[in-house]
Design a protein around this motif. Structure first.
Motif, short mmCIF file in Angstrom:
data_model
loop_
_atom_site.label_atom_id
_atom_site.label_comp_id
_atom_site.label_asym_id
_atom_site.label_seq_id
_atom_site.Cartn_x
_atom_site.Cartn_y
_atom_site.Cartn_z
N TYR A 31 5.71 20.79 -36.99
CA TYR A 31 4.49 20.49 -36.99
C TYR A 31 3.74 21.98 -37.16
CZ TYR A 31 -0.20 20.24 -34.49
OH TYR A 31 -1.44 20.14 -34.05
N VAL A 32 4.07 23.05 -36.84
CA VAL A 32 3.62 24.28 -37.17
C VAL A 32 3.76 24.60 -38.58
CG1 VAL A 32 3.68 26.88 -36.66
CG2 VAL A 32 3.75 25.23 -34.83
N MET A 36 0.73 24.93 -41.30
CA MET A 36 0.56 26.27 -42.10
C MET A 36 0.24 25.63 -43.64
SD MET A 36 0.70 29.20 -40.33
CE MET A 36 1.53 29.57 -38.89
N HIS A 96 -7.52 19.80 -22.67
CA HIS A 96 -6.59 20.58 -23.57
C HIS A 96 -5.33 20.53 -23.04
CE1 HIS A 96 -5.87 23.16 -26.69
NE2 HIS A 96 -6.12 24.55 -26.25
N SER A 98 -2.43 20.47 -25.19
CA SER A 98 -1.61 21.28 -26.09
C SER A 98 -2.02 21.38 -27.66
CB SER A 98 -0.15 20.27 -26.36
OG SER A 98 0.39 20.23 -27.59
N SER A 99 -1.38 22.26 -28.24
CA SER A 99 -1.91 22.42 -29.76
C SER A 99 -2.01 21.07 -30.51
CB SER A 99 -1.21 23.37 -30.53
OG SER A 99 0.21 22.98 -30.79
N VAL A 102 -5.16 19.02 -31.48
CA VAL A 102 -6.02 19.26 -32.86
C VAL A 102 -5.77 17.65 -33.75
CG1 VAL A 102 -5.90 20.07 -35.13
CG2 VAL A 102 -5.78 21.59 -33.09
N LYS A 118 -10.23 30.58 -28.77
CA LYS A 118 -9.89 31.95 -28.28
C LYS A 118 -9.70 33.04 -29.42
CE LYS A 118 -4.93 31.20 -27.91
NZ LYS A 118 -3.68 31.19 -27.14
N GLU A 120 -7.70 35.04 -30.55
CA GLU A 120 -6.27 35.24 -30.88
C GLU A 120 -5.81 34.42 -32.10
OE1 GLU A 120 -7.24 34.89 -27.86
OE2 GLU A 120 -6.41 36.74 -26.74
N TYR A 123 -5.44 35.09 -35.77
CA TYR A 123 -4.29 35.79 -36.36
C TYR A 123 -3.06 34.69 -36.68
CZ TYR A 123 -6.94 39.70 -34.38
OH TYR A 123 -7.82 40.67 -34.01
N VAL A 127 -3.55 29.15 -40.68
CA VAL A 127 -4.12 28.36 -39.79
C VAL A 127 -5.44 29.23 -39.23
CG1 VAL A 127 -4.11 27.37 -37.50
CG2 VAL A 127 -2.39 26.74 -39.15
N ARG A 141 -11.69 35.90 -24.42
CA ARG A 141 -11.85 35.27 -23.01
C ARG A 141 -11.52 36.47 -21.84
NH1 ARG A 141 -7.21 30.62 -23.19
NH2 ARG A 141 -5.86 32.40 -24.38
N GLY A 171 -10.79 25.99 -20.59
CA GLY A 171 -10.43 27.26 -21.10
C GLY A 171 -9.10 27.76 -21.33
N THR A 172 -8.02 26.78 -21.27
CA THR A 172 -6.76 26.95 -21.65
C THR A 172 -5.94 25.68 -21.84
OG1 THR A 172 -4.69 28.20 -21.06
CG2 THR A 172 -5.76 27.21 -19.16
N ARG A 173 -4.78 25.77 -22.32
CA ARG A 173 -3.94 24.52 -22.25
C ARG A 173 -3.50 24.29 -20.78
NH1 ARG A 173 -0.05 26.45 -26.92
NH2 ARG A 173 -0.64 28.40 -25.97
#
Ligand code: 3VV
Ligand code: UBL
Length: 270
Positions: A31-32, A36, A96, A98-99, A102, A118, A120, A123, A127, A141, A171-173
């Motif tokens: 997936y990642v 990418m 929310h 998990s990733s 999306v 967020k 982060e 970086y 993606v 955050r 605000g977070t997973r």
């Protein structure tokens, strides 16, 4: 020669041990890596098309991400499409887990809609760059005052440029099988811009995806788009009530859609 017969004896327990966990890591890695690569492909296309950071790039990103669900064995059942038939800007709020969110987000993403994320995320290699090109608004955050001022600017930009924003108010997973209490930012944003809120609920992923247990099977996700909540005439004093009201409708929709999710195989652990 006589060690050969030991190969299947060693392989069978190895395969059994790895099967679930192997599939889990393989699918996550794939997936990642695939996202990418897609982002790498999308970067020059976005730059050629719009010359830089532009919410219109989300159309291209959306169309490039649509097939990824098939590769992971996921299905989406969307209901409430009519609630997205709203003119002009609005704020979409969703839970929310998990990733993988999306993928669902790209299933229903309206035109001229980008997200709050967020900082982060910028970086995250290609993606991160595609998120920037897609106009994603990045917040820190850990510094509430910075986040607030970025979101106040976003409220103005929404109106000026007719942009819709998707916020994850938890605000977070979160994969605890319930919703976390909502942060207030999304509601301040909607009130400041005087635009409606459209709540969206993803059913629980627990029937097919368990991070701790290293399980990632095929599965179906219910995506329920709920009726819009108006904010016209509301002020910052009404934000707490608006937040509670939104939480309550989403919470009951979450419990309802999650209990009726078709099972892929095996029992669900709650
Ligand atoms: C082909 C290509 C392939 C590519 C593939 C990839 C494609 C990618 C594309 C797309 C991917 C997109 C994926 C995005 C996913 C990202 C998800 C995330 O990153 S989720 C984390 C970040 N999001 C949030 O955190 C938002 C929700 N958070 C908030 O809204 C918070 O409220 C926040 C950060 C603004 C402040 O957090 P606090 O922890 O301080 O919490 P509080 O309690 O809400 O606020 C404190 C006080 O400040 C007030 N406040 C908050 N916001 C305010 C505001 N805007 N104005 C005035 N007051 C405000 C509140 O009312 C509260 O005050 P009182 O307690 O009520 O007195
Ligand atoms: C920061 C280093 C990044 C390393 C590379 C990661 C690459 C990710 C690549 C592909 C995944 C595609 C989907 C990307 C968008 C997912 C965004 C996301 O879901 O971020 C998590 C964030 O909402 C909440 O995180 P926390 O648990 O609050 O923290």
């Amino acid at each position: 020669m006589d060690v050969l017969w030991m190969v299947p004896l060693l392989l069978i327990p190895l395969l059994m041990w790895t099967s679930g966990a192997f599939v889990f890591y393989f699918k996550k890695f794939f997936y990642v890596a695939w996202m990418m690569c897609l982002a790498l492909l999308a970067i020059p296309l976005c730059i050629l098309k719009s010359g830089g950071r532009d919410v219109e790039n989300m159309r291209l990103i959306r169309s490039l991400v649509r097939h990824v669900k098939y590769l992971l064995g996921l299905r989406f059942e969307v209901s409430g499409w009519e609630h997205l038939q709203t003119e002009g800007p609005y704020v979409i709020i969703s839970n929310h887990q998990s990733s993988l969110d999306v993928l669902g987000l790209m299933e229903i993403l309206p035109d001229r809609c980008t997200m709050i994320a967020k900082k982060e995320l910028i970086y995250a290699g290609t993606v991160g760059l595609i998120c920037w090109l897609g106009g994603i608004v990045f917040i820190n955050r850990k510094k509430t005052s910075d986040a607030k001022s970025v979101m106040a600017d976003a409220a103005e930009t929404m109106l000026k440029d007719q942009i819709r924003l998707w916020v994850f108010p938890e605000g977070t997973r979160n994969q605890n099988g319930d919703l976390l209490p909502f942060k207030k930012g999304a509601f301040h944003l909607a009130v400041q811009a005087q635009v409606p809120i459209i709540p969206v609920v993803f059913s629980s992923y627990r029937s097919f995806y368990l991070r701790k247990e290293k399980q990632f099977k095929s599965g179906t996700i219910r995506l329920k788009i709920l009726p819009k909540i108006e904010t016209k005439g509301l002020t910052s004093d009404d934000v707490s009530d608006l937040c509670d009201k939104s939480f309550n409708v989403m919470h009951s929709a979450f419990l309802e859609t999650s209990s009726s999710v078709p099972q892929s195989n095996g029992p669900v652990s709650h």
